[in-house]
Design a protein around this motif. Structure first.
Motif, short mmCIF file in Angstrom:
data_model
loop_
_atom_site.label_atom_id
_atom_site.label_comp_id
_atom_site.label_asym_id
_atom_site.label_seq_id
_atom_site.Cartn_x
_atom_site.Cartn_y
_atom_site.Cartn_z
N PRO A 1 0.81 -1.22 0.00
CA PRO A 1 0.00 0.00 0.00
C PRO A 1 0.84 1.27 0.00
N SER A 2 2.13 1.14 0.26
CA SER A 2 2.98 2.33 0.25
C SER A 2 3.18 2.86 -1.17
N VAL A 3 3.04 2.00 -2.17
CA VAL A 3 3.22 2.45 -3.56
C VAL A 3 2.17 3.49 -3.94
N PRO A 4 0.87 3.18 -3.80
CA PRO A 4 -0.11 4.23 -4.14
C PRO A 4 -0.02 5.44 -3.20
N MET A 5 0.38 5.22 -1.94
CA MET A 5 0.54 6.35 -1.02
C MET A 5 1.66 7.27 -1.49
N TRP A 6 2.74 6.67 -1.97
CA TRP A 6 3.88 7.43 -2.47
C TRP A 6 3.47 8.23 -3.72
N ILE A 7 2.77 7.54 -4.65
CA ILE A 7 2.31 8.22 -5.87
C ILE A 7 1.33 9.33 -5.52
N ALA A 8 0.42 9.06 -4.57
CA ALA A 8 -0.55 10.08 -4.15
C ALA A 8 0.16 11.28 -3.55
N GLY A 9 1.19 11.02 -2.75
CA GLY A 9 1.95 12.12 -2.16
C GLY A 9 2.63 12.98 -3.20
N ILE A 10 3.19 12.35 -4.22
CA ILE A 10 3.86 13.09 -5.29
C ILE A 10 2.87 13.96 -6.04
N LEU A 11 1.69 13.42 -6.31
CA LEU A 11 0.69 14.15 -7.09
C LEU A 11 -0.19 15.07 -6.25
N GLY A 12 -0.02 15.01 -4.93
CA GLY A 12 -0.79 15.89 -4.06
C GLY A 12 -2.22 15.42 -3.82
N ILE A 13 -2.45 14.12 -3.94
CA ILE A 13 -3.78 13.56 -3.68
C ILE A 13 -3.81 13.11 -2.23
N SER B 1 -5.77 10.95 -0.48
CA SER B 1 -6.05 9.57 -0.11
C SER B 1 -5.44 8.59 -1.11
N ALA B 2 -4.82 7.56 -0.59
CA ALA B 2 -4.25 6.52 -1.46
C ALA B 2 -5.36 5.77 -2.19
N ALA B 3 -6.51 5.61 -1.53
CA ALA B 3 -7.64 4.94 -2.18
C ALA B 3 -8.10 5.74 -3.40
N ASN B 4 -8.15 7.06 -3.26
CA ASN B 4 -8.51 7.89 -4.41
C ASN B 4 -7.48 7.75 -5.52
N MET B 5 -6.22 7.62 -5.14
CA MET B 5 -5.15 7.44 -6.12
C MET B 5 -5.34 6.14 -6.89
N VAL B 6 -5.66 5.07 -6.18
CA VAL B 6 -5.89 3.77 -6.81
C VAL B 6 -7.04 3.86 -7.80
N PHE B 7 -8.14 4.47 -7.38
CA PHE B 7 -9.29 4.61 -8.26
C PHE B 7 -8.95 5.47 -9.48
N LEU B 8 -8.21 6.54 -9.27
CA LEU B 8 -7.81 7.43 -10.36
C LEU B 8 -6.96 6.69 -11.38
N ILE B 9 -6.00 5.92 -10.91
CA ILE B 9 -5.13 5.17 -11.82
C ILE B 9 -5.94 4.18 -12.65
N PHE B 10 -6.85 3.46 -12.02
CA PHE B 10 -7.60 2.46 -12.76
C PHE B 10 -8.65 3.07 -13.67
N ILE B 11 -9.20 4.19 -13.30
CA ILE B 11 -10.12 4.87 -14.21
C ILE B 11 -9.35 5.31 -15.46
N ALA B 12 -8.14 5.84 -15.27
CA ALA B 12 -7.33 6.26 -16.41
C ALA B 12 -6.96 5.07 -17.30
N ILE B 13 -6.59 3.95 -16.69
CA ILE B 13 -6.25 2.75 -17.47
C ILE B 13 -7.46 2.26 -18.25
N LEU B 14 -8.62 2.22 -17.61
CA LEU B 14 -9.83 1.76 -18.30
C LEU B 14 -10.24 2.69 -19.43
#
Length: 115
Positions: A51-63, A65-78
Motif C-alpha cells: 500500500p505504500s506504492v499508491p501512497m507514495w504516488i498520491a503524495g507526489i501528485l498531491g492527492i 487519499s491513497a484509495a482515491n489514487m488507486v481509483f484514479l489510476i484504474f479509471i485512467a487505465i480503463l
C-alpha cells in the motif's frame, strides 16, 4: 489504505486473473488483450500487497487519499482501454465497408459475365 480495501484489491485481482485465464482457455479473448488485463490484475495485486506504492504516488501528485489514487489510476487505465477498443471498432467498420463494396463489385461483374 485500509485493510478492507487491501483485501478487496487482492480478491479483485485474483478474480480478474481467473476470469482472464478462463477466457483464454475458451478462446474468447485475444492474447494481446489478455496480457493487458493480466497486467492490470498484477497492478491491482501490487497495490493491495504494497500500500505504500499508491501512497507514495498520491503524495507526489498531491492527492490526499491513497484509495482515491488507486481509483484514479484504474479509471485512467480503463479509459485508455476503451479508447483502444473504439479505435479497433472504427478500423473494423472501415474494413467491413470496404469488403462489402468489393463483394458488390464482384457480384455485379459475375452477373455481367453470365449475361
Amino acid at each position: 489504505m485500509s485493510v478492507a480495501l487491501r483485501i478487496l484489491l487482492l480478491i479483485g485481482a485474483l478474480a480478474m486473473l481467473m476470469f482472464v485465464v478462463k477466457s483464454i482457455r475458451k478462446s474468447r479473448i485475444q492474447m494481446k488483450d489478455a496480457l493487458v488485463w493480466m497486467l492490470i490484475a498484477l497492478l491491482i495485486a501490487i497495490f493491495g500487497i504494497f500500500p505504500s506504492v499508491p501512497m507514495w504516488i498520491a503524495g507526489i501528485l498531491g492527492i490526499d487519499s491513497a484509495a482515491n489514487m488507486v481509483f484514479l489510476i484504474f479509471i485512467a487505465i480503463l479509459l485508455l482501454c476503451i479508447f483502444s477498443l473504439a479505435l479497433r471498432v472504427s478500423m473494423l467498420e472501415d474494413k467491413c465497408t470496404t469488403l462489402a463494396g468489393e463483394i458488390a463489385i464482384r457480384t455485379h461483374q459475375e452477373e455481367d459475365e453470365e449475361k
